[in-house]
Design an enzyme around this catalytic site. Structure first.
Site, PDB file in Angstrom:
ATOM      1  N   SER A 137       1.498   1.820   0.259  1.00  0.00           N
ATOM      2  CA  SER A 137       0.743   2.299   0.273  1.00  0.00           C
ATOM      3  C   SER A 137      -0.352   1.747   1.464  1.00  0.00           C
ATOM      4  CB  SER A 137      -0.973   1.961  -0.837  1.00  0.00           C
ATOM      5  OG  SER A 137      -2.035   2.653  -0.516  1.00  0.00           O
ATOM      6  N   TYR A 193      -2.905  -5.131  -6.484  1.00  0.00           N
ATOM      7  CA  TYR A 193      -1.969  -3.930  -6.060  1.00  0.00           C
ATOM      8  C   TYR A 193      -1.585  -3.706  -4.425  1.00  0.00           C
ATOM      9  CZ  TYR A 193      -1.684   1.685  -5.322  1.00  0.00           C
ATOM     10  OH  TYR A 193      -1.648   2.529  -4.774  1.00  0.00           O
TER      11      TYR A 193
HETATM   12  N1  LIG Z   1      -3.203   9.016  -5.072  1.00  0.00           N
HETATM   13  C1  LIG Z   1      -3.354   7.683  -4.417  1.00  0.00           C
HETATM   14  O1  LIG Z   1      -4.723   8.260  -3.465  1.00  0.00           O
HETATM   15  C2  LIG Z   1      -1.844   6.713  -3.279  1.00  0.00           C
HETATM   16  C3  LIG Z   1      -2.198   6.163  -2.328  1.00  0.00           C
HETATM   17  C4  LIG Z   1      -1.508   5.202  -1.512  1.00  0.00           C
HETATM   18  C5  LIG Z   1      -0.145   5.741  -2.747  1.00  0.00           C
HETATM   19  N2  LIG Z   1      -0.349   6.333  -3.733  1.00  0.00           N
HETATM   20  C6  LIG Z   1       1.252   5.872  -4.419  1.00  0.00           C
HETATM   21  O2  LIG Z   1       1.521   6.684  -4.698  1.00  0.00           O
HETATM   22  C7  LIG Z   1       2.677   6.946  -6.126  1.00  0.00           C
HETATM   23  C8  LIG Z   1       1.679   7.878  -6.834  1.00  0.00           C
HETATM   24  O3  LIG Z   1       0.127   7.877  -6.908  1.00  0.00           O
HETATM   25  P1  LIG Z   1      -0.729   8.810  -7.777  1.00  0.00           P
HETATM   26  O4  LIG Z   1      -1.859   8.805  -7.786  1.00  0.00           O
HETATM   27  O5  LIG Z   1       0.293  10.346  -7.917  1.00  0.00           O
HETATM   28  O6  LIG Z   1      -0.495   8.128  -9.515  1.00  0.00           O
HETATM   29  P2  LIG Z   1      -0.494   8.835 -10.863  1.00  0.00           P
HETATM   30  O7  LIG Z   1      -0.352   7.843 -11.604  1.00  0.00           O
HETATM   31  O8  LIG Z   1      -0.457  10.041 -10.938  1.00  0.00           O
HETATM   32  O9  LIG Z   1       1.646   8.746 -10.623  1.00  0.00           O
HETATM   33  C9  LIG Z   1       2.493   7.735 -11.057  1.00  0.00           C
HETATM   34  C10 LIG Z   1       3.097   8.060 -12.025  1.00  0.00           C
HETATM   35  O10 LIG Z   1       4.341   7.410 -12.427  1.00  0.00           O
HETATM   36  C11 LIG Z   1       4.976   6.783 -13.704  1.00  0.00           C
HETATM   37  N3  LIG Z   1       5.362   6.065 -13.713  1.00  0.00           N
HETATM   38  C12 LIG Z   1       4.458   4.624 -14.085  1.00  0.00           C
HETATM   39  N4  LIG Z   1       4.575   3.604 -15.239  1.00  0.00           N
HETATM   40  C13 LIG Z   1       6.494   4.447 -14.756  1.00  0.00           C
HETATM   41  C14 LIG Z   1       7.344   3.553 -15.472  1.00  0.00           C
HETATM   42  N5  LIG Z   1       7.268   1.997 -16.171  1.00  0.00           N
HETATM   43  N6  LIG Z   1       8.184   4.115 -15.096  1.00  0.00           N
HETATM   44  C15 LIG Z   1       8.432   5.435 -15.048  1.00  0.00           C
HETATM   45  N7  LIG Z   1       7.287   6.290 -14.541  1.00  0.00           N
HETATM   46  C16 LIG Z   1       6.277   5.105 -14.501  1.00  0.00           C
HETATM   47  C17 LIG Z   1       3.782   7.670 -14.057  1.00  0.00           C
HETATM   48  O11 LIG Z   1       3.810   8.251 -15.253  1.00  0.00           O
HETATM   49  C18 LIG Z   1       2.883   9.048 -13.446  1.00  0.00           C
HETATM   50  O12 LIG Z   1       3.796  10.110 -13.372  1.00  0.00           O
HETATM   51  C19 LIG Z   1       2.345   5.279  -6.363  1.00  0.00           C
HETATM   52  O13 LIG Z   1       3.221   4.747  -6.032  1.00  0.00           O
HETATM   53  C20 LIG Z   1       1.091   5.022  -6.082  1.00  0.00           C
HETATM   54  O14 LIG Z   1       0.607   3.411  -5.849  1.00  0.00           O
HETATM   55  C21 LIG Z   1      -0.718   6.323  -4.372  1.00  0.00           C
END
Ligand SMILES: NC(=O)c1ccc[n+]([C@@H]2O[C@H](COP(=O)([O-])OP(=O)(O)OC[C@H]3O[C@@H](n4cnc5c(N)ncnc54)[C@H](O)[C@@H]3O)[C@@H](O)[C@H]2O)c1
Length: 248
Positions: free
Chosen positions: A143, A153
């Site tokens: 990120s 984070y």
């Molecule tokens: N949405 C944003 O703005 C953004 C920006 C930068 C980075 N990210 C990164 O992108 C990724 C996805 O983000 P998102 O917005 O889709 O979030 P999200 O919370 O919807 O997705 C995370 C997924 O990981 C799964 N998960 C959590 N713990 C777990 C575990 N112990 N084992 C297996 N699965 C597990 C959750 O069930 C979920 O489906 C993450 O790594 C997040 O840090 C998101």
């Protein structure tokens, strides 16, 4: 269909960005394993995507070594090996926003176990199934927050950047590339439950391309990093973020 005959794992693929990644990889012809701790959502995702190609759901907790090993063996047995690993799972949606000095230590350890060590465990478990497969590649999801000094984070994503670059040295001689995508704020349900609208609008307003990203924006970068077009690229952190964080 550049990934016909390839097998890809997308962790955290039950929803949000991971779901978008799984969808795009299917469209490129890969067989996809959606790996997630959220069983109902994972199964629903497979049902929604099954018209696009071969897709299975495997439940695993990425922070649990035994769970991850069994996941990798199951995927390799059911889909015929592993070519691509996308480490996208994280505690993000609804994560606690607390200072690191006051944070409950059990939560700290859990957070790091999922958001940092989970990727290492998945790589170690998938490695035997990826070795010897031409074009094998890993992408870690970090990120732009890694560089923003915003508590646990940021610390976790910065560690994941370090894991990406250090493992590039170890994986290169084994014929496997590893890179990372650093998204800026991307439209998912998890983002809206984690960052309030006012903060988000202020952040987006400062960006050169002033809009939220979409999973599709990120998926284009993912496909590039996994493809042979990137065959001499490893240890790279690719910002896909509308200019949210520009590194000189
Ligand atoms: N949405 C944003 O703005 C953004 C920006 C930068 C980075 N990210 C990164 O992108 C990724 C996805 O983000 P998102 O917005 O889709 O979030 P999200 O919370 O919807 O997705 C995370 C997924 O990981 C799964 N998960 C959590 N713990 C777990 C575990 N112990 N084992 C297996 N699965 C597990 C959750 O069930 C979920 O489906 C993450 O790594 C997040 O840090 C998101």
């Amino acid at each position: 269909m550049q990934f016909a005959n390839k097998v890809a794992i997308v962790t955290g693929g039950a929803q949000g960005i991971g779901y978008g990644y799984a969808e795009r990889l299917l469209e490129e012809g890969a067989a996809v394993a959606i790996v997630d701790i959220a069983e109902e959502k994972g199964k629903a995702a497979v049902e929604a995507l099954s018209a696009k190609g071969k897709v299975i759901f495997v439940r695993a907790d990425v922070s649990d070594e035994a769970s991850v090993k069994s996941m990798a063996d199951t995927v390799a047995a059911q889909l015929g090996g592993i070519d691509f690993l996308v480490n996208n799972a994280a505690l993000f949606g609804g994560m606690r926003i607390e200072g690191m000095l006051d944070m409950d230590l059990a939560y700290y350890h859990k957070f790091m176990a999922i958001n940092v060590h989970g990727s290492l465990l998945c790589i170690r478990a998938c490695l035997p199934h990826m070795m010897g497969r031409p074009g094998a590649a890993v992408v870690n999801q970090t990120s732009t927050a890694a560089w923003m000094n915003a508590g646990i984070y940021s610390v976790a994503k910065l560690a994941l950047n370090g894991l990406t670059t250090s493992l590039a040295r170890e994986l290169g001689p084994r014929g496997i590339r590893i890179n990372a995508i650093a998204p800026g704020p991307t439209k998912t349900e998890a983002l809206s439950t984690t960052v309030d609208d006012q903060t988000l609008n202020a952040m987006v307003g400062m960006m050169p391309i002033a809009r939220l990203g979409t999973p599709a924006d990120l998926a284009r970068g993912l496909v590039f990093l996994l493809s042979d077009e990137a065959s001499w690229i490893t240890g790279h952190i690719l910002n896909i973020d509308g200019g949210n964080f520009m590194r000189p």
